[in-house]
Design an enzyme around this catalytic site. Structure first.
Site, PDB file in Angstrom:
ATOM      1  N   CYS A 182     -17.701 -12.785 -11.882  1.00 47.51           N
ATOM      2  CA  CYS A 182     -18.921 -13.556 -11.609  1.00 47.51           C
ATOM      3  C   CYS A 182     -18.796 -14.371 -10.693  1.00 47.51           C
ATOM      4  O   CYS A 182     -17.992 -15.430 -10.936  1.00 47.51           O
ATOM      5  CB  CYS A 182     -19.896 -14.092 -12.799  1.00 47.51           C
ATOM      6  SG  CYS A 182     -21.173 -14.828 -12.492  1.00 47.51           S
ATOM      7  N   CYS A 217     -20.329 -17.918 -12.783  1.00 43.88           N
ATOM      8  CA  CYS A 217     -19.706 -18.480 -14.033  1.00 43.88           C
ATOM      9  C   CYS A 217     -18.337 -18.091 -14.125  1.00 43.88           C
ATOM     10  O   CYS A 217     -17.526 -18.695 -15.127  1.00 43.88           O
ATOM     11  CB  CYS A 217     -20.641 -18.248 -15.266  1.00 43.88           C
ATOM     12  SG  CYS A 217     -20.489 -16.435 -15.734  1.00 43.88           S
ATOM     13  N   ILE A 251       9.420   7.060  -0.083  1.00 40.05           N
ATOM     14  CA  ILE A 251       9.304   6.040  -1.159  1.00 40.05           C
ATOM     15  C   ILE A 251       9.621   6.791  -2.635  1.00 40.05           C
ATOM     16  O   ILE A 251      10.387   6.407  -3.532  1.00 40.05           O
ATOM     17  CB  ILE A 251       8.268   5.139  -1.386  1.00 40.05           C
ATOM     18  CG1 ILE A 251       8.016   3.976  -0.167  1.00 40.05           C
ATOM     19  CG2 ILE A 251       8.117   4.385  -2.696  1.00 40.05           C
ATOM     20  CD1 ILE A 251       6.808   3.205   0.196  1.00 40.05           C
ATOM     21  N   HIS A 296      -3.513 -10.047  -4.621  1.00 34.72           N
ATOM     22  CA  HIS A 296      -4.873  -9.751  -4.124  1.00 34.72           C
ATOM     23  C   HIS A 296      -5.873  -9.398  -5.267  1.00 34.72           C
ATOM     24  O   HIS A 296      -6.917  -8.860  -4.930  1.00 34.72           O
ATOM     25  CB  HIS A 296      -4.885  -8.731  -3.128  1.00 34.72           C
ATOM     26  CG  HIS A 296      -3.938  -9.111  -1.799  1.00 34.72           C
ATOM     27  ND1 HIS A 296      -3.286  -8.364  -0.750  1.00 34.72           N
ATOM     28  CD2 HIS A 296      -3.761 -10.584  -1.123  1.00 34.72           C
ATOM     29  CE1 HIS A 296      -2.804  -8.813   0.095  1.00 34.72           C
ATOM     30  NE2 HIS A 296      -2.922 -10.073  -0.199  1.00 34.72           N
ATOM     31  N   CYS A 356     -24.458 -10.680 -13.203  1.00 34.34           N
ATOM     32  CA  CYS A 356     -23.773 -11.135 -14.285  1.00 34.34           C
ATOM     33  C   CYS A 356     -24.829 -11.330 -15.658  1.00 34.34           C
ATOM     34  O   CYS A 356     -25.702 -11.777 -15.502  1.00 34.34           O
ATOM     35  CB  CYS A 356     -23.354 -12.467 -14.060  1.00 34.34           C
ATOM     36  SG  CYS A 356     -22.715 -13.276 -15.513  1.00 34.34           S
ATOM     37  N   ASN A 377      10.696   0.904   3.423  1.00 33.76           N
ATOM     38  CA  ASN A 377       9.395   1.120   4.198  1.00 33.76           C
ATOM     39  C   ASN A 377       9.753   2.209   5.308  1.00 33.76           C
ATOM     40  O   ASN A 377      10.935   2.144   6.032  1.00 33.76           O
ATOM     41  CB  ASN A 377       9.159  -0.002   4.977  1.00 33.76           C
ATOM     42  CG  ASN A 377       7.505   0.176   5.243  1.00 33.76           C
ATOM     43  OD1 ASN A 377       6.620   0.307   4.103  1.00 33.76           O
ATOM     44  ND2 ASN A 377       7.333  -0.316   6.392  1.00 33.76           N
ATOM     45  N   ALA A 424       1.017  -1.275  -0.009  1.00 28.93           N
ATOM     46  CA  ALA A 424      -0.015  -0.100  -0.224  1.00 28.93           C
ATOM     47  C   ALA A 424       0.654   1.445  -0.039  1.00 28.93           C
ATOM     48  O   ALA A 424       0.556   2.236  -0.504  1.00 28.93           O
ATOM     49  CB  ALA A 424      -0.913  -0.050   1.007  1.00 28.93           C
TER      50      ALA A 424
HETATM   51 ZN    ZN Z   1     -21.851 -15.372 -14.555  1.00 23.92          ZN
END
Ligand code: ZN
Length: 244
Positions: A121, A124, A230, A113, A146, A212, A14
């Site tokens: 979705c 699916c 930074i 992440h 979706c 850091n 972050a």
């Molecule tokens: Zn879907």
């Protein structure tokens, strides 16, 4: 005669995006951890079971300042390193996509992440640009479903209660084991498994650099510790690396 350029792995957290105006959401002291109501918006079970949570999450995404954020000097410095011909992979804990927007080759970025710039979705697996789904929200759909199957959509980020993508994690481990230099930037190294990559890098003989503002649990393993901001420290460090 040229010498082989070092393989560089850079782990970003972050702290690399705060100069772009993006706050730390998911770190140990991040916004989500300090506000239980906000944390629900990014907790998988709550999101899947409660339509009101989803409506709030979509409003949060619609109003997020992330969409207006621009890459900063640190993101640009990493792109310059790539363009200098240094073999480089970036492993990021961030979901803001700023490394790629700065111009880094997308396949060189591993997003541990996930990414907030894509919707997925939960039924699916269809993926669509987040911008398209946000247009639906702006047009009045409070919890867009979706278009392919009617399933619940979420951002393509790893929510609390979800596992990291095992393929992405395996890639990150392989890169970490094989690099010559491992640079951790703007991460408190308190969120696993990202943090453990640092230990792994040191174990496999990489030169470890930690950039850091605050101490991290891995500082004792570092060959070099950088506490300066930074935005100035990283460009200087990477320029030196590019020159060899
Ligand atoms: Zn879907």
């Amino acid at each position: 005669m040229s010498t082989r350029k070092p393989l560089v792995a850079l782990l970003s957290g972050a702290g690399i995006s705060t100069d772009s105006g993006i706050p730390d959401y998911r770190g140990p002291n991040g916004l989500w951890r300090r506000d239980p109501q906000a944390e629900k918006l990014v907790t998988y079970d709550a999101y899947m079971s409660d339509p009101e949570i989803r409506r709030r999450a979509w409003r949060m995404r619609r109003d997020s300042t992330t969409w207006r954020a621009e890459p900063n000097a640190a993101h640009h410095a990493i792109v310059r390193l790539e363009r200098a011909g240094v073999p480089l992979r970036v492993i990021t804990q961030n979901v803001d996509g700023l490394h790629q927007i700065a111009g880094l080759t997308p396949r060189k970025v591993l997003e541990l992440h996930g990414t907030a710039r894509t919707a997925v979705c939960t039924e699916c697996g269809a993926r669509t640009p987040m911008a398209e789904e946000l247009e639906r929200v702006v047009a009045g759909e409070e919890d867009p479903a979706c278009r392919a199957c009617g399933g619940i959509l979420k951002s393509a980020t790893v929510m609390f209660g979800q596992r990291l993508d095992p393929a992405v994690l395996a890639d990150a481990v392989a890169i970490t084991k094989g690099c010559d230099v491992f640079i951790a930037v703007g991460t408190s190294l308190q969120v696993q498994p990202a943090a453990s990559l640092v230990g792994l890098a040191a174990e496999h003989g990489a030169r470890l650099v930690i950039v850091n503002a605050d101490p991290t649990p891995y500082d004792a393993l570092a060959a070099e510790l950088v506490r300066e901001p930074i935005g100035t420290a990283l460009p200087a460090l990477l320029a030196a690396l590019a020159e060899g």
